[in-house]
Write an enzyme that holds these catalytic residues in place. Structure first.
Site, PDB file in Angstrom:
ATOM      1  N   ASP A 100       0.240  -0.752   0.145  1.00 40.17           N
ATOM      2  CA  ASP A 100      -0.316   0.117  -0.515  1.00 40.17           C
ATOM      3  C   ASP A 100       0.564   1.330  -0.389  1.00 40.17           C
ATOM      4  O   ASP A 100       1.816   1.803  -0.836  1.00 40.17           O
ATOM      5  CB  ASP A 100      -1.103   0.254   1.044  1.00 40.17           C
ATOM      6  CG  ASP A 100      -2.644  -1.401   0.950  1.00 40.17           C
ATOM      7  OD1 ASP A 100      -2.222  -2.609   0.043  1.00 40.17           O
ATOM      8  OD2 ASP A 100      -3.011  -0.703   1.528  1.00 40.17           O
ATOM      9  N   GLU A 148      -2.586  -7.916  12.723  1.00 42.77           N
ATOM     10  CA  GLU A 148      -2.842  -7.764  11.223  1.00 42.77           C
ATOM     11  C   GLU A 148      -1.081  -7.172  11.017  1.00 42.77           C
ATOM     12  O   GLU A 148      -0.043  -7.904  10.116  1.00 42.77           O
ATOM     13  CB  GLU A 148      -3.129  -7.035  11.248  1.00 42.77           C
ATOM     14  CG  GLU A 148      -2.773  -6.126   9.571  1.00 42.77           C
ATOM     15  CD  GLU A 148      -4.045  -5.417   9.024  1.00 42.77           C
ATOM     16  OE1 GLU A 148      -4.699  -3.827   9.724  1.00 42.77           O
ATOM     17  OE2 GLU A 148      -4.152  -5.181   7.557  1.00 42.77           O
TER      18      GLU A 148
END
Ligand SMILES: *[C@@H]1O[C@H](CO)[C@@H](O)[C@H](O)[C@H]1NC(C)=O
Ligand SMILES: *[C@@H]1O[C@H](CO)[C@@H](O)[C@H](O)[C@H]1NC(C)=O
Ligand SMILES: *[C@@H]1O[C@H](CO)[C@@H](O)[C@H](O)[C@H]1NC(C)=O
Length: 820
Positions: free
Chosen positions: A559, A790
Site C-alpha cells: 500500500d 494484522e
C-alpha cells in the site's frame, strides 16, 4: 480504528479512448451527388458500428473467461466427488455457522444474546463487539472444529463434527457449551438462536411443539431432503435442564446479508422467564410472527427459521443435521455418542499436529503448542466458500461490468475485517496449509486460477455474493483490470512441488493448471513491464500526487510503502522484479516436470536473478541499498492549503496538500525497508555477494530495521518513516512489523546460513535471533490480548490494525516448526 487496507481500488477516472477508431468512416468529398453521399453515410454508419463493436469487444474481454478447461470441472468439488469437504464452517464472517460448498445452499448459524441491561445480539464477527477472545482452538479443516468465544463473563464453546454417509455430504452435529468464565460466577440469562436460512432455492418446513421449534425439514438441489433437530438443553453432565424458555421465528429476508437485521427487528422484551422458585424476569425474544420483507424494502430471497432458547448457563445445547440419503445411520450423533466422537477427533488432531510440526519434540511448552494449534485452526476455520461475481472495470469501458460468475474456496486474512479472498494473501496462507493438507492447497489454488479471464487477469480482491459485499464500502468494490498483485501463489506452488509424493495425480493436476499459469505469467510479463528489459513496474498507483504525501501502490500489496514521489513510466519496482524471478523459476520447474518447453522461463529466471544485472538496475551505491528507481524527490511535505477568502467570509477548513520543496528527478528512491530486502527475501542474491553483508548489517541495526519484536517495514532513517499519507491515512507499511515479510526474512536467513559464503555465520546468527524475537512477541501478544494481529508496533511490539488476523500472521506456526 478500522483501516482501509488493500480495500482501495485505484480511484481512476474511466478513460474514454475506444481504441478501435470510433467514427473513422471515409469522408465524403463535396459535389459528387447523392449516391456518393449516401455511400459515405453508409460507410460512416458501418465505421461507427465497427468502432462501437470493437470497443464493446475490448470491453468484454475483461469478462471473457479463459478458454482452457477449468482446473476444477463442475462436479469435482460437489457432494459426490468430495463428500468430506462438502459441509464446513465456510462462513468465516459469522461467529459460528456452516454451509456446503455449493452456490446458493441453505445455511445454518448461531446468534446469541446476553439478557443484560444492554443486550447485544451477536452474529457476524465485528471488531466493534469488542469480544476479549474468540477463535478456533482446534480445527482439522475437514471433519471437526472446536471454538471458544468470550463475551462479558460468558464462555461459549462451539463444536461441530461431521459424519459421512449418503450422497449429499452426510450429517453433522453441533454442541454449544455455555458457562460462566470464573468458577462460582453466574452470568446473565442467555439466549441462543439457531437458524437455518435458504438463499434463493430450496424449501424449509418448521415443526413446532407450542412455541418451541423442534425441528426443520427441508429440501434443496444439492442437499436432497434433510432435517435439522434442535435438541433440548442439558446440564454439562447431560441431564435435562430444569427450565428453559422457547421462542421461534419464521420470517423472510431480502437475503442472507440481512439476517441480523431481520432478527434484531423482531426482538421485543415482552416475554417472561419464570423458572420455578426464581424471580420472574422479562427478556428479549423474537416474535412468533414473520417480519414482512416489505419493511426491509427489498424482495424476499431468503426463508429464515430460527429457534431461540433462553436459559441460565451452564448448559449444553445440541443441534443435529441429518441427510435424507444417509441410510442405516447407527443412531443420531448426540449426547454421549457426540462426546465420544469429539474426543476421538481431538486426539486425532493432536497426533497429526505433532506428526506434522513436531513442536512437542522441539520442546515447546504445552501452552505454546496450544497457541500454534489455534493459529493453524483459525486459518482452517477461516476458510470460506463464496459464490457470485465481482464488479470490474476495463480501461475500455466506462461502465463497471459484472465479472464472471464463479465460486471461490479460500482462506481469508481476517474473519472480522477482511472475510473474503485476497490474491496475494492467499499465497502466504497456502504456505501453511500446504504442510497440513497439500490436497486442500491444490484445490484452493485451482479455485483461484479458475477465476482468470482470457487476458490472464485475476481480480485481486474477491467480493463475491451479497454477504461479502455487505462488508465492503461501495466505493471500494470495483476491481480494475490493469491492477496486479504479487503473484504469491507461485510461492505456494514452489512449496507443493517440493512435496515428496509427486505421483500421477499431482502431475495431472499440474497439467490442468498449466495453460492458466502460462497466461497468468504472460499477463504480468506484458502488462507490468518496466522501461528497460527485465525491469517491471506496478500499474495503477494513485494518480493524484497533490493529495498524498506519497502516491500509494495498492497493487504491490505494500500500500503506502514509499515509492518514487512522482509516478511515471520511468519507474522500476524492485519487489515486482523479484516476484517475477520467482514466478519464472517456478514456471520453468512446472514446464520441466510436464515435459513442456521450459527454456524461455529458465532464461528469464536466469536473467532476472543475474546479480550483475540486478545491481545495474537496482543497486543504489550512494544509498548503499537495493532500491526502486523513478522520478523522485525526497523534499515533500503535507501542508495546510492556504485559501484566500474575501474579508468577512468564513474560512473553509484547510485541507492538507503536498508541497514539493525540491523538484523531482530520475534517481533511486531512498526508503530502506521491506522492498530493499527483496533480493534477499526471495533468495536471488548469491551467497558470495558483498551486498549480502551490507543487507544483513542493515537488518541487524537497531537504528534501521531491527527491533526486539521482528523486522520493521521501514527504517527510521527513511524520510517517510511513520508519516501519515493524508490527514486520515495513518502509516501502514511505514514502520510496523508484518509477519509475512518476517517469515520470508527468516526463511531466507535459514537459506543463507546453509550456503558456503563469507556471510554464512552472520546469517545463522540473525536467523536464530530474529526467529526467537518473533516467536516470543507473537506469543506474548496472543497471551495478553487473545488474538493474532494484522501487524505489530515496532516500538512496543503490541498487536495493532485489525484482529483476529489469522491469515499470514499464522505463519508463526512454520517459524516454530522451522519449516521453510
Ligand atoms: C430426521 O431424518 C432422519 C433421516 O431421514 C430420520 O431418521 C429422523 O427420524 C428424522 N428426525 C426427525 C425429527 O424428523
Ligand atoms: C517476457 O517478456 C519479454 C519481453 O518483454 C520477452 O522477451 C520474454 O521472452 C518473456 N518471457 C517469457 C518467459 O515469456
Ligand atoms: C518528473 O515529474 C515532474 C513533475 O511532475 C515532471 O515535470 C517531469 O517531467 C518528470 N520527469 C520525468 C523524467 O518523468
Amino acid at each position: 480504528m478500522a483501516r482501509e487496507r488493500r480495500r482501495r481500488g485505484p480511484e481512476k477516472a474511466a478513460r474514454r479512448d475506444g481504441g478501435a477508431g470510433v467514427g473513422a468512416g471515409p469522408a465524403a468529398r463535396p459535389g459528387r451527388g447523392w449516391a456518393l453521399l449516401a455511400l459515405a453515410a453508409l460507410g460512416l454508419a458501418a465505421g461507427l458500428a465497427y468502432g462501437l463493436y470493437g470497443r464493446w469487444r475490448l470491453a468484454r474481454r475483461v469478462v471473457t473467461p479463459h478458454p482452457a478447461p477449468r482446473v476444477l470441472p463442475a462436479g469435482t468439488t460437489g457432494p459426490r466427488a468430495a463428500p468430506e469437504r462438502f459441509w464446513g464452517s465456510y462462513r468465516p464472517h459469522v461467529y459460528f455457522g456452516m454451509r456446503p460448498r455449493s452456490p446458493r445452499p441453505p445455511v445454518a448459524g448461531l446468534m446469541w444474546l446476553l439478557q443484560t441491561a444492554e443486550p447485544q445480539l451477536r452474529h457476524t464477527c465485528e471488531q466493534s463487539d469488542g469480544l476479549p477472545r474468540y477463535g478456533w482452538l482446534l480445527h482439522d479443516g475437514l471433519r471437526f472444529g472446536a471454538q471458544e468465544i468470550r463475551d462479558r463473563g460468558l464462555v461459549l464453546r462451539t463444536e461441530f463434527v461431521k459424519r459421512l454417509g449418503g450422497e449429499h455430504g452426510g450429517d453433522w452435529s453441533w454442541r454449544i457449551t455455555a458457562r460462566p468464565e470464573g468458577v462460582g460466577d453466574q452470568t446473565s440469562l442467555l439466549s441462543l438462536f439457531f437458524y437455518v436460512a435458504t438463499d434463493g432455492q430450496g424449501t424449509l418446513q418448521p415443526h413446532l411443539e407450542g412455541t418451541r421449534l423442534v425441528s426443520v425439514t427441508g429440501t434443496s438441489e444439492e442437499l436432497g431432503s434433510f432435517n435439522i433437530t434442535f435438541h433440548k438443553p442439558t446440564t454439562e453432565s447431560g441431564e435435562a435442564l430444569k427450565y428453559a424458555s422457547y421462542n421461534h421465528l419464521d420470517a423472510r429476508s431480502p437475503g442472507l446479508h440481512r439476517l441480523t437485521d431481520v432478527v434484531k427487528n423482531s426482538l421485543s422484551n415482552r416475554f417472561v422467564y419464570a423458572a420455578p422458585g426464581g424471580p420472574k424476569r422479562r427478556y428479549f425474544a423474537v416474535h412468533t410472527f414473520p417480519v414482512l420483507s416489505e419493511e426491509l424494502g427489498q424482495a424476499p430471497h431468503s426463508h429464515l427459521l430460527l429457534h431461540q432458547v433462553t436459559l441460565q448457563p451452564p448448559c449444553h445445547v445440541e443441534v443435529t443435521f441429518e441427510s435424507g440419503s444417509f441410510l442405516g445411520r447407527p443412531g443420531s450423533l448426540v449426547g454421549r455418542a457426540l462426546t465420544e466422537e469429539l474426543a476421538h477427533h481431538v486426539a486425532a488432531f493432536e497426533q497429526r499436529f505433532e506428526e506434522t510440526f513436531a513442536l512437542g519434540r522441539k520442546g515447546f511448552p504445552l501452552q505454546q503448542q496450544r497457541f500454534a494449534q489455534a493459529a493453524l485452526s483459525n486459518m482452517l476455520g477461516g476458510m470460506g466458500y463464496f459464490h457470485g461475481h465481482s464488479l470490474v472495470q476495463s480501461a475500455h469501458s466506462q461502465q463497471p461490468l459484472p465479472y464472471l460468475e464463479g465460486s471461490l474456496f479460500t482462506a481469508v486474512p481476517s474473519r472480522s475485517f477482511f472475510p473474503r479472498g485476497f490474491l496475494w494473501d492467499e499465497g502466504f496462507h497456502q504456505l501453511l496449509l500446504a504442510r497440513w493438507d497439500p490436497a486442500l492447497s491444490r484445490e484452493v489454488i485451482a479455485y483461484w486460477l479458475d477465476l482468470m479471464n482470457v487476458e490472464g487477469w485475476i481480480p485481486r480482491e474477491q467480493i463475491l455474493g451479497d454477504e461479502a459485499r455487505a462488508k465492503v464500502p461501495p466505493e471500494f468494490i470495483l476491481q480494475h483490470n490493469e491492477a496486479a498483485n504479487p503473484p504469491t501463489l507461485f510461492l505456494a506452488l514452489e512449496q507443493l512441488l517440493r512435496e515428496p509424493a509427486q505421483g500421477p495425480a499431482e502431475l495431472a493436476y499440474l497439467r490442468r493448471l498449466y495453460p492458466r499459469l502460462r497466461t497468468w505469467y504472460e499477463w504480468y510479463n506484458s502488462t507490468q513491464v518496466g522501461p528497460l528489459p527485465y525491469t517491471f513496474r506496478w500499474r495503477g498507483r494513485d494518480p493524484d500526487t497533490n493529495l498524498f504525501l506519497n502516491p500509494k501502490t495498492l497493487t504491490s500489496g505494500l500500500d503506502d510503502y514509499p515509492r518514487a514521489s512522482h509516478p511515471s513510466p520511468a519507474e522500476r519496482h524492485l519487489d515486482l522484479r523479484c516476484w517475477m524471478a520467482l514466478a519464472s523459476g517456478v514456471m520453468a520447474e512446472v514446464a520441466e516436470q510436464l515435459g513442456e518447453p521450459a527454456a524461455e522461463y529458465r532464461l528469464m529466471q536466469q536473467a532476472l536473478s543475474d546479480n550483475a544485472q540486478l545491481e545495474q538496475q537496482h543497486w543504489a551505491e550512494q544509498l548503499g541499498m537495493f532500491a526502486d528507481y523513478g522520478n523522485h524527490s525526497e523534499a515533500v511535505v503535507l501542508e495546510r492549503e492556504k485559501v484566500r477568502v474575501p474579508p468577512g467570509r468564513p474560512q473553509p477548513p484547510a485541507r492538507l496538500v503536498r508541497v514539493v520543496r525540491k523538484p523531482p528527478m530520475l534517481q533511486f528512491v531512498g526508503a530502506l525497508g521491506y522492498v530493499s530486502l527483496f533480493p534477499l527475501l526471495l533468495q536471488l542474491l548469491q551467497p558470495s555477494s558483498p551486498h549480502l553483508g551490507r543487507i544483513l548489517g542493515d537488518m541487524r541495526s537497531e537504528q534501521k530495521l531491527w527491533t526486539p519484536y521482528g523486522l520493521r517495514s521501514l527504517a527510521p532513517t527513511s524520510p517517510l518513516y511513520m508519516k501519515h499519507n493524508t490527514e486520515h491515512d495513518p502509516p501502514y507499511w511505514r514502520g510496523a512489523i508484518w509477519v509475512n515479510m518476517n517469515y520470508l526474512a527468516v526463511r531466507a536467513l535459514h537459506h543463507y546460513a546453509r550456503r558456503e559464503g563469507p556471510y554464512r555465520h552472520q546469517a545463522a546468527e540473525l536467523y536464530h535471533e530474529l526467529r526467537a524475537n518473533l516467536l516470543s512477541n507473537l506469543y506474548r501478544q496472543y497471551a495478553e490480548s487473545g488474538y493474532l494481529w494484522e501487524q505489530y508496533s515496532d516500538s512496543t511490539g503490541r498487536g495493532q490494525g485489525c484482529y483476529p488476523f489469522t491469515g499470514w500472521s499464522a505463519l508463526v506456526v512454520l517459524l516454530m516448526a522451522e519449516e521453510y
